[in-house]
Design a protein around this motif. Sequence first.
Motif, short mmCIF file in Angstrom:
data_model
loop_
_atom_site.label_atom_id
_atom_site.label_comp_id
_atom_site.label_asym_id
_atom_site.label_seq_id
_atom_site.Cartn_x
_atom_site.Cartn_y
_atom_site.Cartn_z
N THR A 194 0.87 -1.18 0.00
CA THR A 194 0.00 0.00 0.00
C THR A 194 0.90 1.23 0.00
N TYR A 195 0.81 2.01 -1.08
CA TYR A 195 1.77 3.11 -1.25
C TYR A 195 1.25 4.10 -2.27
N PHE A 196 1.90 5.25 -2.31
CA PHE A 196 1.61 6.26 -3.34
C PHE A 196 2.04 5.70 -4.71
N GLY B 150 9.73 5.09 -5.26
CA GLY B 150 10.04 5.53 -3.90
C GLY B 150 10.66 4.47 -3.03
N ARG B 151 10.06 4.29 -1.86
CA ARG B 151 10.61 3.37 -0.86
C ARG B 151 10.16 1.93 -1.07
N CYS B 152 9.44 1.66 -2.14
CA CYS B 152 8.97 0.29 -2.34
C CYS B 152 9.62 -0.41 -3.53
N THR C 238 -3.93 7.41 -3.93
CA THR C 238 -3.83 8.73 -4.56
C THR C 238 -3.68 9.80 -3.49
N MET C 239 -3.19 10.94 -3.95
CA MET C 239 -3.08 12.13 -3.12
C MET C 239 -4.41 12.45 -2.45
N ASP C 240 -5.48 12.37 -3.25
CA ASP C 240 -6.84 12.65 -2.78
C ASP C 240 -7.23 11.78 -1.59
N ARG C 241 -7.01 10.49 -1.77
CA ARG C 241 -7.37 9.53 -0.72
C ARG C 241 -6.53 9.79 0.53
N TRP C 242 -5.24 10.05 0.32
CA TRP C 242 -4.34 10.27 1.48
C TRP C 242 -4.78 11.52 2.25
N GLN C 243 -5.17 12.54 1.50
CA GLN C 243 -5.52 13.81 2.16
C GLN C 243 -6.83 13.74 2.92
N LEU D 221 -6.83 6.89 6.10
CA LEU D 221 -5.77 5.87 5.97
C LEU D 221 -4.57 6.27 6.82
N LYS D 222 -4.20 7.55 6.74
CA LYS D 222 -3.05 8.03 7.54
C LYS D 222 -3.25 7.73 9.02
N LYS D 223 -4.47 7.97 9.50
CA LYS D 223 -4.77 7.72 10.91
C LYS D 223 -4.59 6.25 11.27
N GLY E 273 1.74 6.89 10.93
CA GLY E 273 1.08 7.94 10.15
C GLY E 273 1.65 8.11 8.75
N GLN E 274 2.35 7.07 8.28
CA GLN E 274 2.99 7.18 6.96
C GLN E 274 2.85 5.89 6.18
N LEU E 275 3.03 6.02 4.87
CA LEU E 275 3.16 4.87 3.98
C LEU E 275 4.63 4.74 3.61
N PRO E 276 5.07 3.59 3.11
CA PRO E 276 4.29 2.41 2.72
C PRO E 276 3.88 1.50 3.87
N TYR F 38 4.96 -1.74 8.82
CA TYR F 38 5.33 -0.41 8.34
C TYR F 38 6.85 -0.34 8.42
N GLN F 39 7.44 0.63 7.77
CA GLN F 39 8.90 0.83 7.68
C GLN F 39 9.49 -0.04 6.56
N SER F 40 9.85 0.62 5.48
CA SER F 40 10.24 -0.11 4.26
C SER F 40 11.44 -1.04 4.46
N ASN F 41 12.38 -0.65 5.33
CA ASN F 41 13.53 -1.55 5.54
C ASN F 41 13.13 -2.81 6.33
N ILE G 160 15.57 15.61 -3.55
CA ILE G 160 14.42 15.55 -4.46
C ILE G 160 13.25 16.38 -3.93
N TYR G 161 12.94 16.21 -2.65
CA TYR G 161 11.72 16.81 -2.13
C TYR G 161 11.91 18.20 -1.53
N GLN G 162 13.19 18.57 -1.22
CA GLN G 162 13.35 19.84 -0.51
C GLN G 162 14.29 20.83 -1.16
C1 6SG Z 1 6.84 9.55 2.19
O1 6SG Z 1 8.66 8.94 4.70
O2 6SG Z 1 6.67 8.36 -1.46
N1 6SG Z 1 6.67 7.98 3.99
C2 6SG Z 1 6.19 9.04 3.28
N2 6SG Z 1 4.46 10.73 3.32
C3 6SG Z 1 3.16 11.21 3.59
O3 6SG Z 1 1.83 12.17 5.26
N3 6SG Z 1 10.92 5.37 7.46
C4 6SG Z 1 9.72 5.24 6.65
C5 6SG Z 1 9.86 4.02 5.75
O4 6SG Z 1 10.99 3.67 5.40
C6 6SG Z 1 9.55 6.48 5.84
C7 6SG Z 1 8.16 6.63 5.33
C8 6SG Z 1 8.02 7.76 4.34
O5 6SG Z 1 8.86 3.38 5.39
S1 6SG Z 1 7.89 8.47 1.26
C9 6SG Z 1 4.83 9.48 3.63
O6 6SG Z 1 4.06 8.70 4.17
C10 6SG Z 1 2.97 11.74 4.97
O7 6SG Z 1 3.93 11.74 5.78
C11 6SG Z 1 8.29 9.45 -0.13
C12 6SG Z 1 7.09 9.40 -1.05
N4 6SG Z 1 6.52 10.51 -1.33
C13 6SG Z 1 5.34 10.49 -2.20
C14 6SG Z 1 4.66 11.72 -2.18
C15 6SG Z 1 5.17 12.94 -1.73
C16 6SG Z 1 4.57 13.94 -2.55
C17 6SG Z 1 3.65 13.30 -3.44
C18 6SG Z 1 3.69 11.91 -3.19
C19 6SG Z 1 2.62 12.81 0.40
C20 6SG Z 1 2.00 11.79 -0.32
C21 6SG Z 1 1.21 12.33 -1.29
C22 6SG Z 1 1.38 13.65 -1.15
C23 6SG Z 1 2.22 13.97 -0.10
FE1 6SG Z 1 3.16 12.91 -1.62
#
Ligand code: 6SG
Length: 211
Positions: free
Chosen positions: A8-10, A14-16, A36-41, A45-47, A52-55, A65-68, A109-111
């Motif tokens: 389960t992931y975006f 990425g990390r998968c 999708t972004m929509d579903r995550w927002q 699922l986040k809760k 609080g994160q994917l994957p 949880y935790q990709s490693n 990449i992200y920052q």
């Molecule tokens: C991001 O950091 O894909 N999880 C990420 N982001 C969303 O609400 N240590 C653990 C592990 O190894 C790290 C988890 C990781 O598993 S991974 C996450 O859940 C949050 O925190 C990178 C990734 N990004 C995808 C993404 C970023 C921008 C667009 C898509 C967040 C998801 C959708 C929008 C914002 Fe997005």
Amino acid sequence: MPGPFTITYFPVRGRCEAVRMLLADQGQEWQEDVVTMDRWQKGELKKSCLFGQLPKFQDGDLTLYQSNAFLRHLARTYGLYGKDQREAALLDMVNDGVEDLRLKYAQLIYQNYENGKAAYVEALPAQLCPFETLLSQNRAGQAFIIGDQISFADYNLVELVRNHLVLAPGCLGSCPLLAAYVERVTSRPRLRTYLESATHRDRPINGNGKQ
Ligand code: 6SG
């Protein structure tokens, strides 16, 4: 019997992607729950996610949880954790080194892509050098990162180096063993088939379109 597996992931590698490469190379199938972004927002699922994160990764009724942790679990399942405790310790070291570089890559990449790319690319050979050193110490670079059998750390390292070859095509210029190793690992028949498939190729490396 392990499985069925669900990731389960975006909609990104990425990390998968290292997990997918491991599964494909081991001849395993898995399901994708693409978020999708929509579903995550919406936040529901986040809760439900432990940190609080994917994957999220499911192996039957085991939820991780935790990709490693996914990589290590699959390594123990399929015998990809070295031949003994010594190799396992070295593989943990390698995988932690890969994780350190993956975090730096994600930060770029992200920052800081526009402002940081030039300095990152300049520093890259020094970041890759430890892996070249390890290869040189193991059968003159003709085998795997540690030992004589493929491991979870090989999939993780090869995946991350391939992303860097997209970022900076010349980045392996001073790492001939690493370059040959990536070629060799990605030529394994089942892995090559996966890497040539549309399901891999059409999936973006990162979530913001940068690479
Ligand atoms: C991001 O950091 O894909 N999880 C990420 N982001 C969303 O609400 N240590 C653990 C592990 O190894 C790290 C988890 C990781 O598993 S991974 C996450 O859940 C949050 O925190 C990178 C990734 N990004 C995808 C993404 C970023 C921008 C667009 C898509 C967040 C998801 C959708 C929008 C914002 Fe997005």
